[in-house]
Motif scaffolding. Sequence first.
Motif, mmCIF file in Angstrom:
data_model
loop_
_atom_site.group_PDB
_atom_site.id
_atom_site.type_symbol
_atom_site.label_atom_id
_atom_site.label_comp_id
_atom_site.label_asym_id
_atom_site.label_seq_id
_atom_site.Cartn_x
_atom_site.Cartn_y
_atom_site.Cartn_z
ATOM 1 N N UNK A 1 82.537 115.171 55.989
ATOM 2 C CA UNK A 1 81.932 114.122 56.814
ATOM 3 C C UNK A 1 80.691 113.580 56.127
ATOM 4 N N UNK A 2 80.851 112.465 55.444
ATOM 5 C CA UNK A 2 79.711 111.817 54.810
ATOM 6 C C UNK A 2 79.156 110.698 55.684
ATOM 7 N N UNK A 3 79.642 110.662 56.931
ATOM 8 C CA UNK A 3 79.152 109.681 57.898
ATOM 9 C C UNK A 3 77.916 110.195 58.626
ATOM 10 N N UNK A 4 77.984 111.408 59.119
ATOM 11 C CA UNK A 4 76.810 112.054 59.709
ATOM 12 C C UNK A 4 76.467 111.654 61.129
ATOM 13 N N UNK A 5 77.341 110.924 61.812
ATOM 14 C CA UNK A 5 77.007 110.443 63.151
ATOM 15 C C UNK A 5 76.846 111.565 64.163
ATOM 16 N N UNK A 6 77.428 112.727 63.917
ATOM 17 C CA UNK A 6 77.316 113.846 64.858
ATOM 18 C C UNK A 6 76.086 114.715 64.591
ATOM 19 N N UNK A 7 75.281 114.334 63.609
ATOM 20 C CA UNK A 7 74.065 115.080 63.337
ATOM 21 C C UNK A 7 74.161 116.038 62.165
ATOM 22 N N UNK A 8 75.354 116.178 61.602
ATOM 23 C CA UNK A 8 75.523 116.994 60.403
ATOM 24 C C UNK A 8 76.259 116.155 59.361
ATOM 25 N N UNK B 1 78.214 121.782 56.739
ATOM 26 C CA UNK B 1 77.387 120.608 56.506
ATOM 27 C C UNK B 1 75.916 120.853 56.770
ATOM 28 N N UNK B 2 75.144 119.825 56.520
ATOM 29 C CA UNK B 2 73.694 119.913 56.624
ATOM 30 C C UNK B 2 73.208 119.199 57.880
ATOM 31 N N UNK B 3 72.491 119.941 58.733
ATOM 32 C CA UNK B 3 71.841 119.362 59.891
ATOM 33 C C UNK B 3 70.371 119.124 59.611
ATOM 34 N N UNK B 4 69.646 118.667 60.628
ATOM 35 C CA UNK B 4 68.243 118.321 60.437
ATOM 36 C C UNK B 4 67.402 119.515 60.007
ATOM 37 N N UNK B 5 67.754 120.714 60.464
ATOM 38 C CA UNK B 5 66.946 121.900 60.169
ATOM 39 C C UNK B 5 67.662 122.905 59.269
ATOM 40 N N UNK B 6 68.711 122.465 58.593
ATOM 41 C CA UNK B 6 69.496 123.374 57.756
ATOM 42 C C UNK B 6 68.772 123.702 56.458
ATOM 43 N N UNK B 7 68.765 124.999 56.102
ATOM 44 C CA UNK B 7 68.251 125.420 54.803
ATOM 45 C C UNK B 7 69.362 125.391 53.766
ATOM 46 N N UNK C 1 87.435 107.792 58.674
ATOM 47 C CA UNK C 1 87.839 108.600 57.529
ATOM 48 C C UNK C 1 87.281 110.017 57.635
ATOM 49 N N UNK C 2 86.052 110.147 58.153
ATOM 50 C CA UNK C 2 85.494 111.484 58.372
ATOM 51 C C UNK C 2 86.375 112.265 59.339
ATOM 52 N N UNK C 3 86.842 111.595 60.373
ATOM 53 C CA UNK C 3 87.739 112.245 61.325
ATOM 54 C C UNK C 3 89.042 112.692 60.664
ATOM 55 N N UNK C 4 89.585 111.842 59.803
ATOM 56 C CA UNK C 4 90.818 112.210 59.090
ATOM 57 C C UNK C 4 90.608 113.437 58.217
ATOM 58 N N UNK C 5 89.472 113.469 57.493
ATOM 59 C CA UNK C 5 89.199 114.595 56.613
ATOM 60 C C UNK C 5 89.078 115.899 57.399
ATOM 61 N N UNK C 6 88.337 115.855 58.491
ATOM 62 C CA UNK C 6 88.170 117.063 59.304
ATOM 63 C C UNK C 6 89.513 117.528 59.867
ATOM 64 N N UNK C 7 90.329 116.599 60.284
ATOM 65 C CA UNK C 7 91.645 116.961 60.815
ATOM 66 C C UNK C 7 92.534 117.551 59.720
ATOM 67 N N UNK C 8 92.492 116.965 58.524
ATOM 68 C CA UNK C 8 93.292 117.489 57.420
ATOM 69 C C UNK C 8 92.906 118.926 57.083
ATOM 70 N N UNK C 9 91.600 119.225 57.131
ATOM 71 C CA UNK C 9 91.146 120.581 56.831
ATOM 72 C C UNK C 9 91.511 121.542 57.952
ATOM 73 N N UNK C 10 91.135 121.186 59.192
ATOM 74 C CA UNK C 10 91.309 122.111 60.315
ATOM 75 C C UNK C 10 92.757 122.281 60.732
ATOM 76 N N UNK C 11 93.524 121.210 60.702
ATOM 77 C CA UNK C 11 94.873 121.251 61.260
ATOM 78 C C UNK C 11 95.979 121.272 60.207
#
Length: 322
Positions: free
Chosen positions: A19-26, A145-151, A197-207
């Motif tokens: 997810x290189x879109x980041x709309x969900x915060x990560x 992925x990286x969130x606002x407070x991720x190390x 496209x981010x949704x497609x990628x996540x679905x391809x990985x998870x499902x």
Amino acid sequence: MRISVSVVAAARLHLGFLDMNGALGRKFGGLGLSIDAPATRLTLRPAEAMEATGPDAERARALLENAVAALAPGKRYRLTMEQAIPPHSGLGSGTQLALAITAALRRIEDLPQHVEADAALLQRGARSGLGAGLFTRGGLVVDGGRGADTTTPPVISRLAFPETWRILLVSDPAAIGLHGPEERKAFAELPPFSEADAGKLCRLVLMQALPAAAEEDFAAFGAAVTAIQSIVGDYFAPAQGGRRFTSAAVENLLARLAEAGATGVGQTSWGPTGFAFAPNEAEARRLEARVRGAAEASGLSLAVVAGADRGASIDAVYAEIA
């Protein structure tokens, strides 16, 4: 007592961001695989002066000095590099080298291992937690992925990679993957990534990719990786001369492999190393033989490797001081 610590850290394939879109915060996230070759092999021991020798010694010394300043200030060590993952080849060389050095240093100084903190300390994993996760555990992993407070991006899934499956690596010694300032510039200049496209990628990985690996469904896994690579490759193409691959020669050879029956074809990270999957050793060798002449004519190298289902090895040797 005298102590020396040897570390072996395997290379990794970055099979694609999620997810290189980041709309969900990560942002970013990724799918990665540890492979059994090439590897970084090093030995660290206390010494009178700071020294690093062997392959990639200059980069190794700089990483060692930074690690020592943070974890063992004032101490001196001799670092012997016996083997190094080729730098800037898309195989995670920098992260594995950094983590191998800090792991050895922590073992010598009797400090608890903290891979995620060391990745941040040596500025590895700015976008991906795959290197740290694979250093620790090996296998097939997903980072969240990286969130606002991720190390360091956390590993959220880890599976064993099927023992019989093989990977063909296609390397181009004449090319080099984006890194450093050029890599940062490329990310800054790329257009916004599609949420669809981010949704497609996540679905391809998870499902698809992860269930296929769990059930050892080779065809489904290969199809998922190919689809992931197509989406990600098209997005990064403007930074790679309009191609999905950094090396045109690698791209052409991978097309030959696909025509010969390989699947899961793609490029790891910014390349130039490409890969393709085979269901077993015999098929991998058949495919390798099929394109060997074309590879040699193009100055490319081929290797057949397996997945590595364990993390880095960290071994200490103690000896009496004479």
